[in-house]
Design an enzyme around this catalytic site. Structure first.
Site, short mmCIF file in Angstrom:
data_model
loop_
_atom_site.label_atom_id
_atom_site.label_comp_id
_atom_site.label_asym_id
_atom_site.label_seq_id
_atom_site.Cartn_x
_atom_site.Cartn_y
_atom_site.Cartn_z
N ASN A 102 -7.41 6.51 3.59
CA ASN A 102 -8.29 7.60 4.37
C ASN A 102 -8.29 6.99 5.82
O ASN A 102 -7.61 7.84 7.00
CB ASN A 102 -9.52 7.51 3.88
CG ASN A 102 -10.63 8.35 4.58
OD1 ASN A 102 -10.61 8.42 5.67
ND2 ASN A 102 -11.28 9.11 3.59
N TYR A 141 -8.08 -12.36 4.78
CA TYR A 141 -8.21 -10.69 4.72
C TYR A 141 -9.27 -10.55 5.91
O TYR A 141 -9.19 -10.75 6.90
CB TYR A 141 -8.52 -10.37 3.50
CG TYR A 141 -7.90 -9.04 2.94
CD1 TYR A 141 -7.17 -8.45 3.58
CD2 TYR A 141 -8.85 -8.33 2.01
CE1 TYR A 141 -6.72 -6.92 3.32
CE2 TYR A 141 -8.34 -6.99 1.69
CZ TYR A 141 -7.43 -6.39 2.15
OH TYR A 141 -7.21 -4.96 1.94
N TRP A 142 -10.77 -10.46 5.36
CA TRP A 142 -11.74 -10.05 6.34
C TRP A 142 -12.67 -11.11 6.36
O TRP A 142 -13.69 -11.00 6.58
CB TRP A 142 -12.46 -8.69 5.67
CG TRP A 142 -11.59 -7.45 6.01
CD1 TRP A 142 -10.77 -7.05 5.01
CD2 TRP A 142 -11.47 -6.78 7.10
NE1 TRP A 142 -10.09 -5.80 5.55
CE2 TRP A 142 -10.67 -5.70 6.82
CE3 TRP A 142 -12.24 -6.66 8.24
CZ2 TRP A 142 -10.29 -4.70 7.78
CZ3 TRP A 142 -11.93 -5.71 9.40
CH2 TRP A 142 -11.08 -5.05 9.01
N TYR A 166 0.76 -1.15 0.15
CA TYR A 166 0.03 -0.21 -0.03
C TYR A 166 0.93 1.27 0.07
O TYR A 166 1.07 2.09 1.08
CB TYR A 166 -0.77 0.05 1.37
CG TYR A 166 -2.05 -1.05 1.53
CD1 TYR A 166 -2.77 -1.23 0.62
CD2 TYR A 166 -1.78 -1.95 2.21
CE1 TYR A 166 -3.84 -2.50 0.42
CE2 TYR A 166 -2.83 -3.13 2.28
CZ TYR A 166 -3.74 -3.18 1.60
OH TYR A 166 -4.49 -4.30 1.78
N GLU A 207 -0.46 -7.14 9.20
CA GLU A 207 -1.71 -6.39 8.71
C GLU A 207 -3.18 -7.01 9.48
O GLU A 207 -3.93 -6.39 10.21
CB GLU A 207 -1.91 -6.72 7.37
CG GLU A 207 -3.09 -5.78 6.69
CD GLU A 207 -3.24 -5.89 5.16
OE1 GLU A 207 -2.37 -6.77 4.61
OE2 GLU A 207 -3.80 -5.27 4.68
N ASP A 231 -12.81 -5.42 2.73
CA ASP A 231 -13.01 -5.78 1.28
C ASP A 231 -13.80 -6.79 0.96
O ASP A 231 -14.66 -6.81 0.08
CB ASP A 231 -11.71 -5.62 0.52
CG ASP A 231 -10.81 -4.25 0.80
OD1 ASP A 231 -11.42 -3.38 1.78
OD2 ASP A 231 -9.94 -4.20 0.19
N GLN A 252 -14.06 5.80 2.60
CA GLN A 252 -14.03 4.94 3.44
C GLN A 252 -14.74 5.23 4.86
O GLN A 252 -15.20 6.29 4.95
CB GLN A 252 -12.24 4.77 3.51
CG GLN A 252 -11.81 3.33 3.14
CD GLN A 252 -10.45 3.09 3.23
OE1 GLN A 252 -9.62 4.19 3.51
NE2 GLN A 252 -9.75 1.90 3.10
C1 DGY Z 1 -6.67 -2.87 -1.22
O1 DGY Z 1 -6.19 -2.43 -2.42
O2 DGY Z 1 -6.57 -4.02 -1.13
C2 DGY Z 1 -7.32 -1.64 -0.79
O3 DGY Z 1 -7.77 -2.60 0.48
C3 DGY Z 1 -8.43 -1.03 -1.35
O4 DGY Z 1 -8.45 0.04 -0.84
#
Ligand code: DGY
Length: 425
Positions: free
Chosen positions: A34, A348-349, A29, A392, A163, A101
């Site tokens: 945000n 992830y989520w 990233y 993360e 996401d 966001q």
């Molecule tokens: C990503 O690119 O994985 C982000 O979560 C999008 O904002």
């Protein structure tokens, strides 16, 4: 031990500092995000208050004229991320994405202001940010709640910050993939593909971006034109909490017009949130506005509602839910219930524990005096750090660190847990 962890956290934050903004982590990233920035500012405040304010100011310097604060600001070129500015094509001089966001800025700014040791600096900074945050909130209620229900919808899974949550599966299935541009993902060059969203999900994420781009990012049109419109209790709880914090801040600064509006928005939100409660799940759940259907999905979004000033009985029920999840997971709070067949502890989520979510839930529990739940969340969070470093996110059963490494907001939350939430037991 605590001091050593704090020093490690500060080192990560400094290493990710690009001067005026921090990247969530290097590689995966490489720009300003945000809600990452707003929550990371809380960490900076412990060792550099001016820098904390600057993080949020830099974000708001890229607020759109209609009030939206974009989810990514592309301060520098970086080929290592997809989708970059040429995919979004939002036409800004410093490129930004075209969606938003979770609006955590109101909460963060009040917290910086309340805790500031440099009161004069805090007052000047908060006074300048106050109308900008209010404009963002007004934008939400105008464009994402056109029927004045009291709750806003997200129009892209990336807006939720969660996401690839199971919550979006049915809504995302309705997003077509015809005409999606050919693309190569970059996220899987930096992180284990098994920890990331799937290719099928990415195709739909990009279809939505292309769809909104064709509509010239006109927020008067996007809500109704999006096949993906979901009301997320977690997202709304953040907006409600930020609205009530903004009202407190406005009161302290003598801005009574802004105060009254923010209070009214928060009160309407709290009342409307009640419609998302599920007695069966023992928590809140999403509402798929595009098809007028509840999403019976036991995700952390419905527990994050504890961050808002919901009724005490609801907070207690959410605490019970966390205790139940704690029987199935070593580390709370998993982003999806491990008892379900769709749970995936590393993806992830869809299962992993995130420290920022833990922080917001713990804060809500502290507000209702539930020290036992607060303690469990803080202890589990700090154990994850000791076992796996500043990742993360983490597998809630094995504790394995997942996704990216050396994460700014994870570091900021560790500083917060250690200095303001009781530290280790
Ligand atoms: C990503 O690119 O994985 C982000 O979560 C999008 O904002």
């Amino acid at each position: 031990m605590s001091q050593e962890l704090i020093e490690r956290a500060k080192t990560i934050m400094r290493e990710n500092d690009k001067g005026g903004y921090t990247v969530p982590t290097r590689g995966l990233y490489p720009f300003q995000w945000n809600w990452d920035s707003c929550l990371s500012a809380l960490g900076f405040a412990h060792f550099d208050e001016a820098r904390a304010w600057r993080e949020i100011e830099t974000l708001f310097a890229h607020q759109w004229e209609d009030g939206m604060v974009p989810h990514i600001v592309f301060h520098a070129e970086d080929e290592g991320y997809f989708p970059g500015p040429s995919v979004w094509e939002t036409g800004r001089s410093t490129p930004t994405s075209g969606i938003t966001q979770p609006p955590v800025a109101g909460f963060a700014v009040r917290r910086l202001y309340d805790r500031a040791s440099d009161k004069a600096l805090a007052e000047a900074k908060a006074r300048a940010l106050l109308p900008k945050i209010a404009a963002w909130h007004d934008w939400f209620f105008a464009t994402r709640d056109p029927d004045k229900t009291g709750l806003v919808a997200i129009i892209h899974p990336w807006e939720s910050g969660r996401d690839n949550s199971v919550d979006w599966d049915a809504a995302l299935d309705r997003v077509p993939t015809e005409g999606v541009m050919p693309f190569s993902r970059r996220d899987i060059d930096h992180a284990n593909p098994e920890h990331r969203p799937t290719q099928a999900q990415y195709e739909r994420y990009i279809w939505l971006v292309q769809h909104f781009r064709r509509l010239a990012w006109d927020n008067a049109k996007l809500h109704d034109a999006s096949p993906f419109r979901v009301v997320d209790p977690g997202f709304n709880a953040i907006l409600i909490r930020s609205s009530s914090d903004l009202a407190e801040l406005a009161q302290a600064l003598g801005e009574h017009g802004l105060e009254a509006r923010a209070r009214q928005q928060a009160a309407a939100g709290v009342a409307a949130l009640e419609r998302l409660w599920s007695e069966e799940l023992g928590q809140y759940r999403c509402f798929d506005r595009a098809v007028s259907r509840f999403v019976e999905s036991p995700s952390v979004g419905g527990i994050l509602a504890a961050f808002a000033d919901i009724p005490l009985a609801r907070r207690k029920a959410l605490a019970k839910r966390i205790a139940d999840l704690g029987e199935r997971a070593q580390f709370v709070v998993p982003s999806h219930d491990p008892a379900t067949s769709v749970y995936d502890g590393k993806r992830y989520w869809r299962g992993p524990v995130w420290l920022i979510v833990n922080y917001m839930i713990a804060d809500g529990m502290a507000r209702s005096g539930d020290h036992a739940t607060l303690r469990r969340i803080v202890d589990d969070s700090l154990r994850l750090i000791e076992l796996g470093g500043f990742a993360e996110y983490y597998d809630p059963i094995s504790g394995e660190p997942c996704g990216g490494d050396c994460f700014t907001w994870t570091a900021a939350m560790v500083i917060e847990f250690l200095t303001h939430m009781g530290g280790p037991t």
